[in-house]
Motif scaffolding. Structure first.
Motif, PDB file in Angstrom:
ATOM      1  N   GLU A  59     -18.279 -27.394 -77.987  1.00 32.39           N
ATOM      2  CA  GLU A  59     -18.992 -27.480 -79.254  1.00 32.39           C
ATOM      3  C   GLU A  59     -20.004 -26.334 -79.313  1.00 32.39           C
ATOM      4  OE1 GLU A  59     -18.834 -29.762 -81.852  1.00 32.39           O
ATOM      5  OE2 GLU A  59     -17.042 -30.586 -80.914  1.00 32.39           O
ATOM      6  N   PRO A  60     -20.234 -25.761 -80.483  1.00 37.74           N
ATOM      7  CA  PRO A  60     -21.233 -24.698 -80.592  1.00 37.74           C
ATOM      8  C   PRO A  60     -22.642 -25.253 -80.410  1.00 37.74           C
ATOM      9  CG  PRO A  60     -20.426 -25.306 -82.762  1.00 37.74           C
ATOM     10  CD  PRO A  60     -19.600 -26.052 -81.764  1.00 37.74           C
ATOM     11  N   THR A  61     -23.519 -24.411 -79.883  1.00 32.41           N
ATOM     12  CA  THR A  61     -24.920 -24.809 -79.738  1.00 32.41           C
ATOM     13  C   THR A  61     -25.607 -24.723 -81.095  1.00 32.41           C
ATOM     14  OG1 THR A  61     -25.710 -22.567 -79.308  1.00 32.41           O
ATOM     15  CG2 THR A  61     -24.984 -23.858 -77.382  1.00 32.41           C
ATOM     16  N   ASP A  62     -26.774 -25.362 -81.203  1.00 35.30           N
ATOM     17  CA  ASP A  62     -27.541 -25.291 -82.447  1.00 35.30           C
ATOM     18  C   ASP A  62     -27.881 -23.844 -82.799  1.00 35.30           C
ATOM     19  OD1 ASP A  62     -27.388 -28.019 -82.562  1.00 35.30           O
ATOM     20  OD2 ASP A  62     -29.526 -28.379 -82.134  1.00 35.30           O
ATOM     21  N   GLU A  63     -28.219 -23.057 -81.789  1.00 35.11           N
ATOM     22  CA  GLU A  63     -28.554 -21.645 -82.013  1.00 35.11           C
ATOM     23  C   GLU A  63     -27.344 -20.873 -82.565  1.00 35.11           C
ATOM     24  OE1 GLU A  63     -29.634 -17.751 -79.353  1.00 35.11           O
ATOM     25  OE2 GLU A  63     -30.635 -19.631 -78.820  1.00 35.11           O
ATOM     26  N   GLU A  64     -26.169 -21.120 -82.007  1.00 36.47           N
ATOM     27  CA  GLU A  64     -24.956 -20.453 -82.488  1.00 36.47           C
ATOM     28  C   GLU A  64     -24.664 -20.830 -83.936  1.00 36.47           C
ATOM     29  OE1 GLU A  64     -22.455 -19.944 -78.326  1.00 36.47           O
ATOM     30  OE2 GLU A  64     -22.407 -21.865 -79.375  1.00 36.47           O
ATOM     31  N   LEU A  65     -24.854 -22.092 -84.275  1.00 35.90           N
ATOM     32  CA  LEU A  65     -24.644 -22.516 -85.658  1.00 35.90           C
ATOM     33  C   LEU A  65     -25.601 -21.804 -86.600  1.00 35.90           C
ATOM     34  CD1 LEU A  65     -24.096 -26.349 -85.162  1.00 35.90           C
ATOM     35  CD2 LEU A  65     -22.377 -24.671 -85.847  1.00 35.90           C
ATOM     36  N   ARG A  66     -26.882 -21.729 -86.222  1.00 27.89           N
ATOM     37  CA  ARG A  66     -27.874 -21.064 -87.073  1.00 27.89           C
ATOM     38  C   ARG A  66     -27.547 -19.581 -87.252  1.00 27.89           C
ATOM     39  NH1 ARG A  66     -31.482 -24.476 -84.016  1.00 27.89           N
ATOM     40  NH2 ARG A  66     -32.145 -26.191 -85.357  1.00 27.89           N
ATOM     41  N   GLU A  67     -27.001 -18.943 -86.198  1.00 25.00           N
ATOM     42  CA  GLU A  67     -26.655 -17.524 -86.280  1.00 25.00           C
ATOM     43  C   GLU A  67     -25.604 -17.245 -87.351  1.00 25.00           C
ATOM     44  OE1 GLU A  67     -25.489 -16.198 -82.385  1.00 25.00           O
ATOM     45  OE2 GLU A  67     -27.535 -16.308 -81.613  1.00 25.00           O
ATOM     46  N   GLY A  69     -25.353 -19.158 -90.082  1.00 27.55           N
ATOM     47  CA  GLY A  69     -25.839 -19.715 -91.341  1.00 27.55           C
ATOM     48  C   GLY A  69     -25.575 -21.188 -91.559  1.00 27.55           C
ATOM     49  N   ILE A  70     -25.381 -21.952 -90.489  1.00 30.13           N
ATOM     50  CA  ILE A  70     -25.148 -23.394 -90.608  1.00 30.13           C
ATOM     51  C   ILE A  70     -26.331 -24.123 -89.982  1.00 30.13           C
ATOM     52  CG2 ILE A  70     -23.686 -25.338 -89.914  1.00 30.13           C
ATOM     53  CD1 ILE A  70     -21.356 -23.313 -89.751  1.00 30.13           C
ATOM     54  N   GLU A  71     -26.921 -25.041 -90.725  1.00 32.21           N
ATOM     55  CA  GLU A  71     -27.986 -25.861 -90.172  1.00 32.21           C
ATOM     56  C   GLU A  71     -27.360 -26.969 -89.332  1.00 32.21           C
ATOM     57  OE1 GLU A  71     -31.306 -25.675 -89.957  1.00 32.21           O
ATOM     58  OE2 GLU A  71     -30.972 -23.684 -90.813  1.00 32.21           O
ATOM     59  N   PRO A  72     -27.753 -27.095 -88.053  1.00 33.91           N
ATOM     60  CA  PRO A  72     -27.147 -28.095 -87.170  1.00 33.91           C
ATOM     61  C   PRO A  72     -27.191 -29.514 -87.736  1.00 33.91           C
ATOM     62  CG  PRO A  72     -28.499 -26.598 -85.909  1.00 33.91           C
ATOM     63  CD  PRO A  72     -28.725 -26.275 -87.357  1.00 33.91           C
ATOM     64  N   GLU A  73     -28.270 -29.854 -88.447  1.00 34.61           N
ATOM     65  CA  GLU A  73     -28.381 -31.199 -89.009  1.00 34.61           C
ATOM     66  C   GLU A  73     -27.323 -31.453 -90.075  1.00 34.61           C
ATOM     67  OE1 GLU A  73     -31.113 -28.962 -89.088  1.00 34.61           O
ATOM     68  OE2 GLU A  73     -31.719 -29.664 -87.116  1.00 34.61           O
ATOM     69  N   ASP A  74     -26.835 -30.382 -90.716  1.00 33.84           N
ATOM     70  CA  ASP A  74     -25.834 -30.498 -91.770  1.00 33.84           C
ATOM     71  C   ASP A  74     -24.408 -30.403 -91.235  1.00 33.84           C
ATOM     72  OD1 ASP A  74     -27.956 -30.602 -93.546  1.00 33.84           O
ATOM     73  OD2 ASP A  74     -27.863 -28.457 -93.987  1.00 33.84           O
ATOM     74  N   ASN A  75     -24.257 -30.084 -89.961  1.00 36.32           N
ATOM     75  CA  ASN A  75     -22.938 -29.909 -89.359  1.00 36.32           C
ATOM     76  C   ASN A  75     -22.387 -31.263 -88.932  1.00 36.32           C
ATOM     77  OD1 ASN A  75     -20.710 -28.481 -88.284  1.00 36.32           O
ATOM     78  ND2 ASN A  75     -21.605 -28.604 -86.243  1.00 36.32           N
ATOM     79  N   GLU A  76     -21.231 -31.617 -89.477  1.00 36.74           N
ATOM     80  CA  GLU A  76     -20.603 -32.885 -89.132  1.00 36.74           C
ATOM     81  C   GLU A  76     -19.240 -32.626 -88.520  1.00 36.74           C
ATOM     82  OE1 GLU A  76     -20.446 -35.582 -92.400  1.00 36.74           O
ATOM     83  OE2 GLU A  76     -22.513 -35.159 -92.985  1.00 36.74           O
ATOM     84  N   THR A  77     -18.921 -33.352 -87.479  1.00 39.66           N
ATOM     85  CA  THR A  77     -17.622 -33.267 -86.855  1.00 39.66           C
ATOM     86  C   THR A  77     -16.796 -34.468 -87.283  1.00 39.66           C
ATOM     87  OG1 THR A  77     -18.582 -32.170 -84.947  1.00 39.66           O
ATOM     88  CG2 THR A  77     -16.411 -33.111 -84.644  1.00 39.66           C
ATOM     89  N   GLY A  78     -15.533 -34.226 -87.531  1.00 38.29           N
ATOM     90  CA  GLY A  78     -14.657 -35.335 -87.887  1.00 38.29           C
ATOM     91  C   GLY A  78     -14.472 -35.449 -89.382  1.00 38.29           C
ATOM     92  N   GLY A  79     -14.123 -36.614 -89.794  1.00 40.85           N
ATOM     93  CA  GLY A  79     -13.861 -36.820 -91.208  1.00 40.85           C
ATOM     94  C   GLY A  79     -12.450 -36.377 -91.562  1.00 40.85           C
ATOM     95  N   GLU A  80     -12.194 -36.364 -92.836  1.00 38.03           N
ATOM     96  CA  GLU A  80     -10.858 -35.991 -93.317  1.00 38.03           C
ATOM     97  C   GLU A  80     -10.699 -34.488 -93.381  1.00 38.03           C
ATOM     98  OE1 GLU A  80      -9.205 -37.995 -96.605  1.00 38.03           O
ATOM     99  OE2 GLU A  80     -10.282 -39.845 -96.176  1.00 38.03           O
TER     100      GLU A  80
END
Length: 86
Positions: A59-67, A69-80
């Motif tokens: 899984e990407p780290t929070d820092e990698e997500l921010r780099e 342009g994705i806010e970690p709190e808004d990142n969801e895994t799964g779903g349809e």
């Protein structure tokens, strides 16, 4: 005495006549990849299948997500999956 476990997979391998790129598809897993040579396409397919099965990767780290342009709190895994991936 050691025994080898042979894994058989149905793979379709094709070359695009216009680009010269090779495509490799693991028919059972529904995973595809490509490369400039047959060998490269097959190596890339092995990696793609391993990622798909969760055998490699992380899984990407929070820092990698921010780099990217994705806010970690808004990142969801799964779903349809989106319709295009179904």
């Amino acid at each position: 005495m050691s025994t080898k476990h042979e894994v058989r997979r149905k793979i379709t391998l094709t070359e695009d006549e216009e680009t010269g790129l090779w495509s490799a598809v693991d028919e059972e897993e529904g995973v595809a990849s490509q490369g400039e040579t047959r060998h490269e396409a097959l190596e890339n397919l092995d990696k793609a299948v391993a990622l798909y099965k969760g055998e490699i990767g992380r899984e990407p780290t929070d820092e990698e997500l921010r780099e990217v342009g994705i806010e970690p709190e808004d990142n969801e895994t799964g779903g349809e999956l989106p319709d295009v991936l179904n």
